[in-house]
Design an enzyme around this catalytic site. Structure first.
Site, PDB file in Angstrom:
ATOM      1  N   LYS A  66       4.465  -6.840   3.792  1.00  0.00           N
ATOM      2  CA  LYS A  66       3.894  -5.313   3.589  1.00  0.00           C
ATOM      3  C   LYS A  66       3.612  -4.773   4.868  1.00  0.00           C
ATOM      4  O   LYS A  66       3.198  -5.344   5.984  1.00  0.00           O
ATOM      5  CB  LYS A  66       2.818  -5.253   2.810  1.00  0.00           C
ATOM      6  CG  LYS A  66       1.548  -5.728   3.347  1.00  0.00           C
ATOM      7  CD  LYS A  66       0.059  -4.642   3.415  1.00  0.00           C
ATOM      8  CE  LYS A  66       0.846  -3.253   3.844  1.00  0.00           C
ATOM      9  NZ  LYS A  66      -0.089  -2.604   4.440  1.00  0.00           N
ATOM     10  N   ASN A  74      -0.611  10.377   5.930  1.00  0.00           N
ATOM     11  CA  ASN A  74      -1.412   9.973   6.765  1.00  0.00           C
ATOM     12  C   ASN A  74      -2.688  11.007   6.856  1.00  0.00           C
ATOM     13  O   ASN A  74      -3.765  10.719   7.101  1.00  0.00           O
ATOM     14  CB  ASN A  74      -1.158   9.509   8.196  1.00  0.00           C
ATOM     15  CG  ASN A  74      -0.417   8.415   8.150  1.00  0.00           C
ATOM     16  OD1 ASN A  74      -1.328   7.316   7.678  1.00  0.00           O
ATOM     17  ND2 ASN A  74       0.736   8.233   8.519  1.00  0.00           N
ATOM     18  N   GLU A  98       5.990   4.478   7.819  1.00  0.00           N
ATOM     19  CA  GLU A  98       5.382   5.713   6.776  1.00  0.00           C
ATOM     20  C   GLU A  98       6.454   6.998   7.218  1.00  0.00           C
ATOM     21  O   GLU A  98       6.362   7.345   8.181  1.00  0.00           O
ATOM     22  CB  GLU A  98       4.118   5.849   6.956  1.00  0.00           C
ATOM     23  CG  GLU A  98       3.359   4.912   6.483  1.00  0.00           C
ATOM     24  CD  GLU A  98       1.673   5.135   6.399  1.00  0.00           C
ATOM     25  OE1 GLU A  98       1.543   5.721   7.494  1.00  0.00           O
ATOM     26  OE2 GLU A  98       0.819   4.453   5.978  1.00  0.00           O
ATOM     27  N   THR A 149      -1.689  -4.091  11.276  1.00  0.00           N
ATOM     28  CA  THR A 149      -1.690  -3.968   9.839  1.00  0.00           C
ATOM     29  C   THR A 149      -0.390  -4.228   9.163  1.00  0.00           C
ATOM     30  O   THR A 149       0.422  -3.407   8.583  1.00  0.00           O
ATOM     31  CB  THR A 149      -2.129  -2.558   9.042  1.00  0.00           C
ATOM     32  OG1 THR A 149      -3.176  -2.537   9.998  1.00  0.00           O
ATOM     33  CG2 THR A 149      -2.104  -2.383   7.782  1.00  0.00           C
ATOM     34  N   THR A 166       1.050  -1.136  -0.008  1.00  0.00           N
ATOM     35  CA  THR A 166       0.094   0.062  -0.081  1.00  0.00           C
ATOM     36  C   THR A 166       1.052   1.221  -0.133  1.00  0.00           C
ATOM     37  O   THR A 166       1.376   1.795  -1.068  1.00  0.00           O
ATOM     38  CB  THR A 166      -1.152  -0.135   1.344  1.00  0.00           C
ATOM     39  OG1 THR A 166      -0.231  -0.065   2.284  1.00  0.00           O
ATOM     40  CG2 THR A 166      -1.930  -1.275   1.342  1.00  0.00           C
TER      41      THR A 166
END
Lengths: 393, 393
Positions: free
Chosen positions: A170, A388, A266, A181, A144
């Site tokens: 991932k 985000n 991220e 996640t 993603t």
């Protein structure tokens, strides 16, 4: 990099994401023994609910795993379950196995029902492209916000031959102990019972996926799946102490994937390896490490390369771990910053140099006992906010 | 705005911070009854350690409070305690009271010993500038990354006259239940015993300072001090049920200060008012609210005005609160987004409009019991990162 014996894979575009491949298929033509770890979130996604139940009914046998990116199919109620079931039915027919031998996993936005027609329409293409060299395509189709695919492999002696463990994962957002996640698929040609695989996977996850944190959030979709084709040729592993070489290889692959995940948190530019010692219990050691790893103040200081160790100890101080401030020591790399609860005399540029590294090693000794814990976390910088603040748009 | 009867204050530059006033002095010439709440961090700062002990020895009597910004004097060991003691001795001589009636508070960088000579040298100027109109100067001298002073006041009937409650605070970073790195000083002319004041302050803090969260970090220096000069003329309050009007005014002032603090969270542009209902216990309601309030994914989505409610429920799901996903409901303002664990059909622009407000009201009903909790949190945007990535430089 080829897959271990007994596995084929592919990655295709189903059209859930706008411009990227978003459907991965893993097939063990002769089936595989399987073990899985799932999220502990109280809102498990539809694929998590279905896969957990299917794995129990098939007694740990899996023929194929169908993984999509772009839609988590979580908090979607009965419509989400029905959508996932339709994908499972179609995949079972396409591969030629009972539906209970289909394993599902999804990642992406929460609260949107899986557009299952897109997945079903793309399954024939996914089946037709299956190959022993399909690892890269599959590893790309599950991403993603990751900046790139995450693949790791290791070999081990399996009877007279070399066995292999190959994994892909991932991560990026919401990575945290209890595996939030994160999707990881680990394939091996070892022969082992599902029970053995479960124990080996737990052991490996404790030293890898459960020892990283990106932002303290844990997701609805976390899944780690271990599949063993049994094509390696060695004895079938069953008892707890068996297969130490396989277990080492498995842990090595899981650790490599976990480190790739936290380094690719991220917007991450730097990681902190937090090592807590001298705690009264393992639980308190983990509490202290966790408080540091999830502190926004620590993580933003890390983004700036600022040796602001006060924030690290302030986080330890509110963690719930018990200790006497006068016995606490803190080091960054080889530089002792705090001894007996007092700052040492050190040169600021020496500290700044350590905090500017790609990996900042922090050791905290609570001086209260013998328990320890390690946790790796990444920094929180502008890119995390940018990614985000408008993830869905 | 003038101080309540019986108080004088001033704010001056001591030179700890580069360009700003950084030393506040509050004096009750005839003394005041006092109650205080302190951080629960296991690394309490030197002023916290000294003030807590002094307040116990003086049996809740305070003549003066000396507050500095720019240096927290936390995790500074014996040298930090000695530095704070030297400030206390000098202040006691300057004001003419026993050292135990001097209350100390500090805020700023952790791990640096207070440059007490700077504070001592500035005390004569602070004493000479004391005045009944010194509130604004004092309220400015305690700030760090705050964008402006935070002052609130309320009146109440006290016997035949109007009594007053006036408070000022600093917040910004590290605000969290258990009052992390927040200083608040509340002055009143009511007459009350220290025990009564303690109970009233706890009640007010539960509904204010303990119901806000900026970044989940809790500091080494948190302090809320309540001083009562007794100059109002009413009866001396002592029993638990007495003084309801005073207690309401106190809670009102604390709530106003708390809301100013969370709205001025570092880099904050928007707040979320989280209301959890239907929990099995108050503890679980707080766990759920806390998980949402500290989730970086929720807070960054809030910064972007993104109605990404999936992140809110994912945080609830990992909070430890027990519930059945099928009974959960979620609303933003008047818009129902999730009912019985399923997304409703709503227009995205309607949701986006609510998430773009200055205050985003979120109600989560767990459908598992009757307990509830409220918490206010702010967004996490680029300015938070900028402020914290290089706070010390």
């Amino acid at each position: 990099l080829n897959l271990p014996r007994g596995f084929l894979a592919s990655g295709v575009r189903a059209g859930i994401r706008k411009r990227f491949p978003d459907l991965a298929l893993i097939v063990a033509p002769d089936g595989a023994d399987a073990a899985a770890l799932f999220t502990r979130n109280r809102f498990p996604a539809a694929p998590v609910i279905l896969s957990r139940a299917a794995l129990a009914r098939s007694r740990g046998r899996v023929r194929a795993a169908v993984v999509n990116a772009g839609c988590a199919n979580a908090i979607t109620g009965a419509p989400g379950i029905l959508a996932a079931r339709r994908v499972r039915e179609k995949a079972a027919r396409a591969v030629g196995c009972p539906p209970d031998e289909i394993f599902l996993a999804s990642t992406g936005v929460i609260g949107v029902v899986l557009p299952d027609a897109k997945v079903r329409n793309a399954l024939p293409a996914a089946v037709s492209r299956l190959s022993a060299s399909g690892l890269e395509a599959a590893s790309r189709a599950i991403l993603t916000t990751d900046t790139g695919p995450k693949v790791a492999s290791a070999v081990f002696r399996d009877g007279g031959r070399l066995g292999r463990v190959v994994g892909f994962a991932k991560g990026a957002g919401m990575i945290h102990p209890d595996m939030a996640t994160m999707l990881a698929f680990v394939l091996t040609d070892v022969s082992a019972t599902p029970e053995f695989l479960k124990a080996a996977l737990r052991e490996a996850a404790d030293a890898s996926f459960h020892a990283i944190s990106v932002d303290g959030d844990t997701s609805t979709n976390d899944t780690v799946l271990l599949l063993a084709s049994g094509k390696g040729g060695g004895e079938r592993l069953g008892a707890a102490r068996e297969g130490p070489e396989f277990r080492r290889a498995l842990t090595k692959v899981c650790r490599a994937l976990a480190e790739m995940i936290v380094r690719d948190g991220e917007g991450a530019t730097r990681v902190m390896a937090i090592d807590v010692r001298g705690a009264r219990s393992a639980r308190e050691a983990r509490l202290a490490a966790h408080a540091v790893a999830t502190s926004p103040l620590v993580k933003t200081a890390l983004a700036g390369g600022d040796p602001n160790w006060g924030r690290i100890l302030a986080a330890v101080g509110r963690s719930g771990a018990r200790f006497s401030p006068r016995r606490v020591a803190l080091s960054a790399g080889n530089l002792r910053l705090v001894v007996n609860g007092c700052p040492t005399v050190y040169r600021e540029p020496d500290a700044a140099k350590i905090f500017a590294r790609d990996t900042v090693p922090i050791r905290i000794d609570l001086g209260a006992g013998n328990a320890s814990a390690s946790l790796m976390t990444c920094d929180l910088g502008h890119d995390y906010v940018s990614l985000n603040a408008d993830y869905r748009s």
